[in-house]
Design a protein around this motif. Sequence first.
Motif, PDB file in Angstrom:
ATOM      1  N   ASP A  90       0.856  -1.189   0.000  1.00 36.08           N
ATOM      2  CA  ASP A  90       0.000   0.000   0.000  1.00 36.08           C
ATOM      3  C   ASP A  90       0.891   1.238   0.000  1.00 36.08           C
ATOM      4  OD1 ASP A  90      -2.894  -0.549   0.095  1.00 36.08           O
ATOM      5  OD2 ASP A  90      -2.366  -1.722   1.885  1.00 36.08           O
ATOM      6  N   PHE A  91       0.623   2.167  -0.884  1.00 36.64           N
ATOM      7  CA  PHE A  91       1.410   3.400  -0.944  1.00 36.64           C
ATOM      8  C   PHE A  91       0.595   4.480  -1.645  1.00 36.64           C
ATOM      9  CE2 PHE A  91       2.648   0.404  -4.302  1.00 36.64           C
ATOM     10  CZ  PHE A  91       2.304   1.109  -5.438  1.00 36.64           C
TER      11      PHE A  91
ATOM     12  N   GLN B  81      -0.463   6.710  -4.412  1.00 36.76           N
ATOM     13  CA  GLN B  81      -0.347   6.502  -5.853  1.00 36.76           C
ATOM     14  C   GLN B  81       0.314   7.676  -6.582  1.00 36.76           C
ATOM     15  OE1 GLN B  81      -1.732   3.597  -7.675  1.00 36.76           O
ATOM     16  NE2 GLN B  81      -1.590   2.769  -5.598  1.00 36.76           N
TER      17      GLN B  81
ATOM     18  N   ALA C 146       6.401   6.686  -6.327  1.00 40.61           N
ATOM     19  CA  ALA C 146       5.397   5.803  -6.916  1.00 40.61           C
ATOM     20  C   ALA C 146       5.246   6.071  -8.414  1.00 40.61           C
ATOM     21  CB  ALA C 146       4.059   5.975  -6.211  1.00 40.61           C
TER      22      ALA C 146
ATOM     23  N   GLY D   6       8.300   4.797 -10.182  1.00 46.01           N
ATOM     24  CA  GLY D   6       8.257   3.345 -10.243  1.00 46.01           C
ATOM     25  C   GLY D   6       7.254   2.832 -11.261  1.00 46.01           C
ATOM     26  N   LEU D   7       6.100   3.481 -11.319  1.00 49.71           N
ATOM     27  CA  LEU D   7       5.084   3.084 -12.290  1.00 49.71           C
ATOM     28  C   LEU D   7       5.572   3.337 -13.709  1.00 49.71           C
ATOM     29  CD1 LEU D   7       2.261   2.095 -13.006  1.00 49.71           C
ATOM     30  CD2 LEU D   7       1.416   4.427 -12.626  1.00 49.71           C
TER      31      LEU D   7
ATOM     32  N   PHE E 102      -0.291  -0.874  -7.694  1.00 45.32           N
ATOM     33  CA  PHE E 102      -0.717   0.264  -8.505  1.00 45.32           C
ATOM     34  C   PHE E 102      -2.181   0.078  -8.907  1.00 45.32           C
ATOM     35  CE2 PHE E 102       3.921   0.245  -9.258  1.00 45.32           C
ATOM     36  CZ  PHE E 102       4.202   1.549  -8.877  1.00 45.32           C
TER      37      PHE E 102
END
Length: 279
Positions: A79-80, A82, A87, A90-91, A154
């Motif tokens: 959980d982070f 978005q 994030a 990373g996405l 994600f």
Amino acid sequence: MAYASLLLDPTLRHVVLATAIGLMLLEYGIGRLAHRESHDWRESVASFGVALGQNLLRAVEAGTLALPFAFLYEHRLFDFAQTGPLALAGLFLGSEFLYYWQHRASHRIRWMWATHAVHHSTTRLNLTAAIRLGWTGNISGNFLFFLPLALIGFHSFAIVAMLGINLLYQFFIHSDFAPKLGMLEWVLNTPSHHRVHHACNEPCLDRNYGGILIVFDRLFGTFAERPSDQPLRFGLVGGVQSFNPIRIALGEWIAMLSDAWKARGAGAKLRALFGPPGG
């Protein structure tokens, strides 16, 4: 989520569509002024027909396609936030990495090539070629490559938004006019790199799979510069040009399934379906 409202905003979609059509017309006008045969109007009209069919099918399939992403997100590992910088970075890198392998598989596995061949069927590289996308991507299993992003944590809207950015960027690199971009050529997938990807010259086949980045091609040995001793040719190797959107979209599927039907033995049938194209 903010991603959802952004993706569904009709005003934004209309602006993007109008901008894309304007750029296509501008490119066509530049080609005429430069006395270059950058477009075949029959091919461009066929590309719009293919794009219309692809968008209609995508709208019908959207709900079904969301299910596996929603399931994995529900069982996510982390959980982070978005929208945090880490994030988003990373996405971006994760989606680019997975896109590279999905695109590479689409060239090396005939079941996937049956969809992707549609995009490579244009004999002229221009912005109208960018919208010629296959109708059967979900049948080919393209979405499977991006499911790990949902499992990591994600949200599906974030994944779709990032892949949308990838696709939007690639629209601009489908041009035979754009010059080289200096040092950016080392990192980004540029028009010059993508011209090589679309070319059917022997040194160019199965090269330059990147979406926004070209670094994974450099890392995994699939990068190629434009050959200096020959002009680039576009289209499918051994392909027959068609201006019928249905034939363009389904022609490789028909050929593949016909080869599998005629093949003798289970092994030969599997190779016809899942072996390399032309293998």
